[in-house]
Design a protein around this motif. Structure first.
Motif, mmCIF file in Angstrom:
data_model
loop_
_atom_site.group_PDB
_atom_site.id
_atom_site.type_symbol
_atom_site.label_atom_id
_atom_site.label_comp_id
_atom_site.label_asym_id
_atom_site.label_seq_id
_atom_site.Cartn_x
_atom_site.Cartn_y
_atom_site.Cartn_z
ATOM 1 N N SER A 132 0.840 -1.203 0.000
ATOM 2 C CA SER A 132 0.000 0.000 0.000
ATOM 3 C C SER A 132 0.871 1.246 0.000
ATOM 4 O O SER A 132 1.862 1.325 0.729
ATOM 5 C CB SER A 132 -0.925 0.005 1.221
ATOM 6 N N GLU A 138 -5.468 9.034 3.317
ATOM 7 C CA GLU A 138 -6.018 9.134 1.964
ATOM 8 C C GLU A 138 -6.466 7.757 1.471
ATOM 9 O O GLU A 138 -5.870 6.727 1.806
ATOM 10 C CB GLU A 138 -4.977 9.714 1.006
ATOM 11 N N ALA A 140 -6.126 6.185 -1.282
ATOM 12 C CA ALA A 140 -5.118 5.403 -2.001
ATOM 13 C C ALA A 140 -4.283 4.547 -1.052
ATOM 14 O O ALA A 140 -3.815 3.460 -1.425
ATOM 15 C CB ALA A 140 -4.212 6.335 -2.810
ATOM 16 N N SER A 147 -4.911 -2.302 -6.599
ATOM 17 C CA SER A 147 -5.944 -1.297 -6.309
ATOM 18 C C SER A 147 -7.185 -1.919 -5.687
ATOM 19 O O SER A 147 -8.317 -1.493 -5.959
ATOM 20 C CB SER A 147 -6.320 -0.523 -7.591
#
Length: 199
Positions: A132, A138, A140, A147
């Motif tokens: 990650s 955040e 993301a 993803s």
């Protein structure tokens, strides 16, 4: 008996009185002045040796690899019948403090075995999602290299297009439940730990 006649008894008494000093001799006075000797000290009992404690178990091992091949490790601490599993770094980039907390727990209990109950075996995975990206707070930072949000890749109410923070994100649940190597590793390791609980 005529007056003035000495008997043997009176002569002996006179002799004893003459020979008995009225004051102690210097040597006798010295003995009198010595302090009363203290009783001899008894030796302390030899402490009995405590039984040798059972060696404290601390083991580290590789349980799998991430999408990008990074190692996912576990640390085993203790050797009790009750098994506790602590997983850090599910979203390592989003919440890096969970990785730090897990690493601190490893250090703490490894160096302070008395703090861990003797009936506990503690397994700690410090970083379950090492791919990650570092993006604290955040979205993301929640995702692996594919993803996929690992929380949404399990088979409980699985959806490919899952929600986070009130918004639907396309594909973050993965193409199917447990499609990601990280979630597969955690599922399999959890099954091993669960089996230990039933032994």
């Amino acid at each position: 008996r005529e007056a003035g006649e000495e008997t043997a008894v009176s002569r002996a008494a006179t002799t004893i009185e003459a020979e008995t000093p009225s004051e102690p001799t210097p040597d006798a006075q010295l003995l009198l002045d010595l302090p009363t000797p203290l009783p001899a000290a008894t030796s302390s009992p030899t402490p009995t040796s405590s039984p040798t404690p059972t060696p404290f178990v601390v083991e580290q091992g590789l349980i799998g690899r991430s999408v990008r091949g990074q190692p996912i490790n576990t640390t085993r601490i203790g050797d009790g019948d009750r098994v506790v599993l602590f997983i850090g770094g599910f979203h390592a980039g989003y919440a890096p403090g969970t990785v730090v907390l897990a690493e601190q727990a490893i250090d703490y209990f490894s160096n302070r075995p008395e703090e861990l109950p003797s009936n506990v075996t503690l397994y700690i995975i410090s970083n379950a999602n090492p791919d990650s990206p570092p993006a604290a707070g955040e979205f993301a930072g929640r995702l692996n290299a594919n993803s996929v949000d690992l929380n949404r890749n399990w088979d409980c109410d699985w959806q490919e297009d899952a929600s986070f923070g009130g918004r639907i994100y396309s594909g973050i649940g993965g193409p199917e439940p447990f499609s990601e190597p990280e979630s597969q590793i955690l599922r399999e390791f959890e099954a091993v730990v669960t089996a230990l609980l039933t032994l």
